[in-house]
Design an enzyme around this catalytic site. Structure first.
Site, PDB file in Angstrom:
ATOM      1  N   CYS A 112     -23.264 -59.403  48.335  1.00 20.66           N
ATOM      2  CA  CYS A 112     -23.987 -59.517  49.315  1.00 20.66           C
ATOM      3  C   CYS A 112     -22.265 -57.884  49.543  1.00 20.66           C
ATOM      4  O   CYS A 112     -21.998 -57.516  49.015  1.00 20.66           O
ATOM      5  CB  CYS A 112     -24.001 -59.414  50.185  1.00 20.66           C
ATOM      6  SG  CYS A 112     -25.126 -58.918  51.878  1.00 20.66           S
ATOM      7  N   HIS A 221     -28.774 -63.057  48.017  1.00 22.17           N
ATOM      8  CA  HIS A 221     -27.339 -63.767  48.578  1.00 22.17           C
ATOM      9  C   HIS A 221     -28.149 -65.234  47.806  1.00 22.17           C
ATOM     10  O   HIS A 221     -28.791 -65.891  48.186  1.00 22.17           O
ATOM     11  CB  HIS A 221     -27.751 -64.433  49.850  1.00 22.17           C
ATOM     12  CG  HIS A 221     -26.321 -63.552  50.642  1.00 22.17           C
ATOM     13  ND1 HIS A 221     -25.448 -63.695  50.559  1.00 22.17           N
ATOM     14  CD2 HIS A 221     -27.006 -62.263  51.853  1.00 22.17           C
ATOM     15  CE1 HIS A 221     -24.997 -62.867  51.395  1.00 22.17           C
ATOM     16  NE2 HIS A 221     -25.981 -61.945  51.783  1.00 22.17           N
ATOM     17  N   GLU A 223     -26.311 -67.405  46.392  1.00 27.15           N
ATOM     18  CA  GLU A 223     -25.335 -68.820  46.326  1.00 27.15           C
ATOM     19  C   GLU A 223     -26.395 -70.071  47.277  1.00 27.15           C
ATOM     20  O   GLU A 223     -26.343 -71.142  47.656  1.00 27.15           O
ATOM     21  CB  GLU A 223     -24.561 -68.548  47.085  1.00 27.15           C
ATOM     22  CG  GLU A 223     -24.301 -68.395  48.561  1.00 27.15           C
ATOM     23  CD  GLU A 223     -24.577 -67.099  49.031  1.00 27.15           C
ATOM     24  OE1 GLU A 223     -24.906 -66.133  48.392  1.00 27.15           O
ATOM     25  OE2 GLU A 223     -24.805 -66.898  50.161  1.00 27.15           O
TER      26      GLU A 223
HETATM   27  N1  LIG Z   1     -21.572 -56.369  56.466  1.00 31.78           N
HETATM   28  C1  LIG Z   1     -22.298 -55.988  54.782  1.00 31.78           C
HETATM   29  C2  LIG Z   1     -22.044 -57.177  54.360  1.00 31.78           C
HETATM   30  C3  LIG Z   1     -23.314 -58.239  54.431  1.00 31.78           C
HETATM   31  C4  LIG Z   1     -23.080 -59.907  54.386  1.00 31.78           C
HETATM   32  O1  LIG Z   1     -22.486 -60.143  53.138  1.00 31.78           O
HETATM   33  N2  LIG Z   1     -23.776 -60.445  55.049  1.00 31.78           N
HETATM   34  C5  LIG Z   1     -24.119 -61.385  54.519  1.00 31.78           C
HETATM   35  C6  LIG Z   1     -23.416 -62.382  55.665  1.00 31.78           C
HETATM   36  C7  LIG Z   1     -24.145 -62.441  56.346  1.00 31.78           C
HETATM   37  C8  LIG Z   1     -23.450 -62.941  58.007  1.00 31.78           C
HETATM   38  O2  LIG Z   1     -22.990 -63.993  57.969  1.00 31.78           O
HETATM   39  O3  LIG Z   1     -24.068 -61.965  59.271  1.00 31.78           O
HETATM   40  C9  LIG Z   1     -23.292 -55.611  55.605  1.00 31.78           C
HETATM   41  O4  LIG Z   1     -23.790 -55.475  56.986  1.00 31.78           O
HETATM   42  O5  LIG Z   1     -24.006 -54.666  54.812  1.00 31.78           O
END
Ligand SMILES: N[C@@H](CCC(=O)NCCCC(=O)O)C(=O)O
Length: 259
Positions: A112, A221, A223
């Site tokens: 991500c 994701h 994981e």
């Molecule tokens: N911020 C980036 C990557 C998004 C990301 O890694 N989401 C996983 C975490 C989700 C959360 O906990 O909010 C994007 O928005 O593209």
């Protein structure tokens, strides 16, 4: 044989009004339970990191997702308030870690935010608020209470035949994934091969061209459902296999050097 070690760079999170270095447990669980490795959380430092000192001690690198975004200045764009939240310490740790892991042939799995960092680290750019672009779906994190619902598998992705991801999955064509992002790869870095796309054209997976080993990024994701979802499990098992191979080679190399 001792378990291999996987570096996971942390985020800076504000908890109890103070700065913490944090990695979400879903990445730790997938590394331990499916990749069969020991995670080593790497603090997010804006300066002063010794990347080789970290990489000398690990057999793989897992770059996790995060709600924060890569700072636009790192890919030549002006930063708008709406591009945040930012995490400069995470950027300053992840990007050099990614570049050096690729140079050294250390297995790299970017998820991500991680695929976005991989792209920026190698010279690519990112698009923000992709859901506002014509014909692009809303890939954002669902606004729901339950984390299982937030990470629900809900989107088709087409995996290219002959790609690294197809090899690790044991199949190509359509798979179902989750989606929690508002940014995505805009210009793919020259050294990245696009390996999977969403039906709306969003780049969903890449591999590093001419990498010495496992070096892929995915926008979804794996994981989160690594123990129960077949494509998710297959990716973490393949990453774990690559990490064990790297660890064994490191032991052999060490033994030869000590002779
Ligand atoms: N911020 C980036 C990557 C998004 C990301 O890694 N989401 C996983 C975490 C989700 C959360 O906990 O909010 C994007 O928005 O593209």
């Amino acid at each position: 044989m001792t378990l291999p070690v996987i570096a996971i760079p942390a985020d800076i999170r504000i908890l109890d009004n103070s700065r913490w270095h944090a990695v979400h447990t879903q990445y730790v669980n997938a590394a331990v339970k499916v990749a069969k490795a020991i995670p080593l959380l790497v603090p997010a430092l804006e300066e002063g990191h010794d990347i080789d000192a970290v990489l000398d001690r690990v057999d793989g690198v897992l770059i996790s997702g995060s709600a924060s975004n890569v700072h636009p200045s790192l890919y030549g764009r002006e930063a708008k308030e709406s591009d945040g939240p930012f995490d400069p310490a995470r950027d300053a740790t992840s990007l050099p870690l990614i570049r050096r892991a690729i140079e050294r042939g250390i297995p790299l799995f970017a998820i991500c935010r991680g695929i976005q960092e991989l792209n920026v680290a190698l010279g690519g750019t990112l698009a923000s608020e992709i859901q506002e672009k014509p014909g692009i779906w809303d890939h954002r994190k669902p606004q729901v209470e339950s984390r299982d619902d937030m990470y629900a598998i809900r989107q088709a992705v087409s995996v290219r035949e002959g790609s690294c991801i197809a090899r690790y999955l044991g199949l190509s064509g359509e798979i179902q994934v989750n989606s929690l992002h508002r940014q995505a790869i805009d210009d793919a870095a020259p050294r990245l091969q696009v390996e999977a796309t969403a039906p709306d054209g969003t780049i969903e997976a890449v591999s590093v061209i001419d990498a010495k080993g496992f070096a892929v990024g995915v926008q979804w994701h794996p994981e989160y459902w690594a123990e129960t979802d077949n494509p998710s499990r297959a990716l973490f098992e393949a990453f774990g296999e690559a990490v064990r191979e790297y660890a064994a080679a490191r032991v052999t190399e060490g033994a030869l050097l000590s002779d």
